[in-house]
Design an enzyme around this catalytic site. Structure first.
Site, mmCIF file in Angstrom:
data_model
loop_
_atom_site.group_PDB
_atom_site.id
_atom_site.type_symbol
_atom_site.label_atom_id
_atom_site.label_comp_id
_atom_site.label_asym_id
_atom_site.label_seq_id
_atom_site.Cartn_x
_atom_site.Cartn_y
_atom_site.Cartn_z
ATOM 1 N N LYS A 148 38.004 43.385 37.430
ATOM 2 C CA LYS A 148 38.105 41.957 37.139
ATOM 3 C C LYS A 148 36.709 41.331 36.924
ATOM 4 C CE LYS A 148 42.645 41.696 37.427
ATOM 5 N NZ LYS A 148 43.255 42.885 38.022
HETATM 6 C C1 PLP Z 1 44.939 42.730 38.477
HETATM 7 C C2 PLP Z 1 46.100 41.824 38.362
HETATM 8 C C3 PLP Z 1 46.949 41.553 39.443
HETATM 9 C C4 PLP Z 1 46.872 42.280 40.749
HETATM 10 O O1 PLP Z 1 45.655 42.158 41.374
HETATM 11 P P1 PLP Z 1 45.322 43.046 42.654
HETATM 12 O O2 PLP Z 1 44.138 42.349 43.250
HETATM 13 O O3 PLP Z 1 44.990 44.419 42.168
HETATM 14 O O4 PLP Z 1 46.509 43.032 43.551
HETATM 15 C C5 PLP Z 1 47.950 40.621 39.279
HETATM 16 N N1 PLP Z 1 48.132 39.991 38.105
HETATM 17 C C6 PLP Z 1 47.361 40.240 37.037
HETATM 18 C C7 PLP Z 1 47.595 39.487 35.766
HETATM 19 C C8 PLP Z 1 46.332 41.179 37.121
HETATM 20 O O5 PLP Z 1 45.575 41.451 36.044
#
Ligand code: PLP
Length: 368
Positions: free
Chosen positions: A177
């Protein structure tokens, strides 16, 4: 190989981790609290709760809002599986909504309106690729129908408006992210009561905080709700505090690289659709493009890999996964499925240079 995404980690993060280890306190403590305050401030919020993931954040938001069995929650299928999974965790039913178009692959308000029933209680909008969903339109949509508006802001850390649209927003600090704590997430909510419920559910439903304020009476804590262990730890918070200081510069760099991509692609691959042609607030999380109808995507992927360029697909739509197909058969989302068949995600991260964008767009044009 040029990666689709890459975390920015270095000496500052190493130093921060060493400091936590030297302190002798590694589980949730004052660094997590500092991280919460810093993350909230960045998004113009009073407060937030740090968690072990964005998935946990979505789960506790739904729980804290009282969404449960018998309720329906509108969700896009053009997102990561966690968005719909969280709805199932609380016993509610995810109702899949199509995207607007290949140009605007965000949840469609028209299709959402068509899918509202007497059981609809909430909806989760996703700021896909970091591009902010329409604030006024969704707020009006929710208000007119008395629905709870929730943001999955996993792609939008550092975008000031993310977390200001709905009653609550979930953020992700997973390794790919815009900022990372390896694993991690956060909830922003305007209602302090909701934030309190999320905070209590994060730590087994314990009321220790409240009891501490009333002095050390017996018992030292009570359990007044079914809680979970969704805590963040000091090591992650320490990395997060360092990353937060750099996030805005990284997001600016992502926007510069995206602008370069748009320029080169307009020159070299006019028949490729680059979503979000109209200006829109964005954290530029990923760089999605949509290939022409007649191109063979597997061959394009291979050609790019041979040119040293990694690509991925965002996303295989949730309603087409085996688990969801069996549970909710027969769902058809035309725009989502067309987008998913043709989408390709190109490399985008702050360590990239202009010559990388030049190379990727040349390789893509050659492959096509
Ligand atoms: C990465 C992601 C998640 C989940 O995030 P985590 O921190 O890995 O649980 C949820 N929604 C979207 C759109 C994502 O890209």
């Amino acid at each position: 190989m040029l990666s689709v995404s890459e975390p920015c980690l270095g000496q500052d993060e190493k130093d921060a981790l060493a400091e936590v280890i030297d302190s002798g306190w590694i589980t949730m403590g004052e660094r997590v609290r500092k991280f919460e305050q810093a993350f909230a401030t960045l998004h113009g919020a009073e407060d937030c709760v740090a968690l072990s993931s964005c998935t946990a954040a979505l789960h506790l938001i739904l729980l804290g809002l009282g969404v449960g069995p018998g309720d329906e929650v509108l969700v896009p299928a053009m997102t990561f599986a966690a968005t719909a999974n969280s709805v199932l965790y609380v016993g509610a039913k995810p109702v899949f909504v199509d995207i607007e178009s290949a140009d605007v692959p965000l949840m469609s308000i028209d299709d959402a309106a068509a899918k509202v029933t007497a059981r609809t209680k909430a909806m989760i909008i996703v700021h896909f690729a970091g591009y902010l969903a329409d604030k006024e339109k969704w707020q009006a949509f929710a208000a007119e129908r008395g629905l709870l508006l929730i943001e999955d802001a996993a792609h939008a850390s550092g975008l000031a408006e993310a977390g200001t649209i709905g009653v609550a927003a979930a953020f992700s600090f997973y390794g790919n992210k815009n900022m990372t704590t390896a694993e991690g997430g956060a909830v922003i909510a305007r209602d302090p009561g909701l934030l309190d419920r999320v905070r209590q559910a994060r730590g087994h439903g314990l009321t220790s905080g409240t009891f501490q304020r009333h002095g050390n009476s017996m018992p030292s804590y009570d359990v007044t709700m079914l809680g979970y262990n969704y805590r963040m730890d000091e090591l992650r918070a320490a990395i997060g505090l360092v990353q937060l200081k750099k996030l805005m510069d990284w997001n600016d760099r992502r926007r510069e690289l995206t602008a370069l991509y748009r320029g080169y692609l307009a020159e070299r691959a006019q028949h490729v659709v680059v979503p979000f042609s109209a200006p829109r607030k964005t954290a530029c999380h990923i760089m999605p493009v949509v290939l022409p109808h007649d191109s063979a995507r597997p061959d394009v992927i291979t050609a790019l890999r041979n040119a040293g360029v990694q690509t991925t697909i965002h996303y295989p739509p949730t309603h087409l996964f085996s688990y969801y197909r069996e549970k909710f058969p027969g769902i058809e989302l035309r725009e989502t499925e067309d987008f998913a068949r043709r989408e390709l995600t190109l490399p985008l991260h702050p360590k990239m240079r202009e010559e990388h964008v030049d190379h990727v767009t040349r390789a893509l044009a050659d492959a096509l």
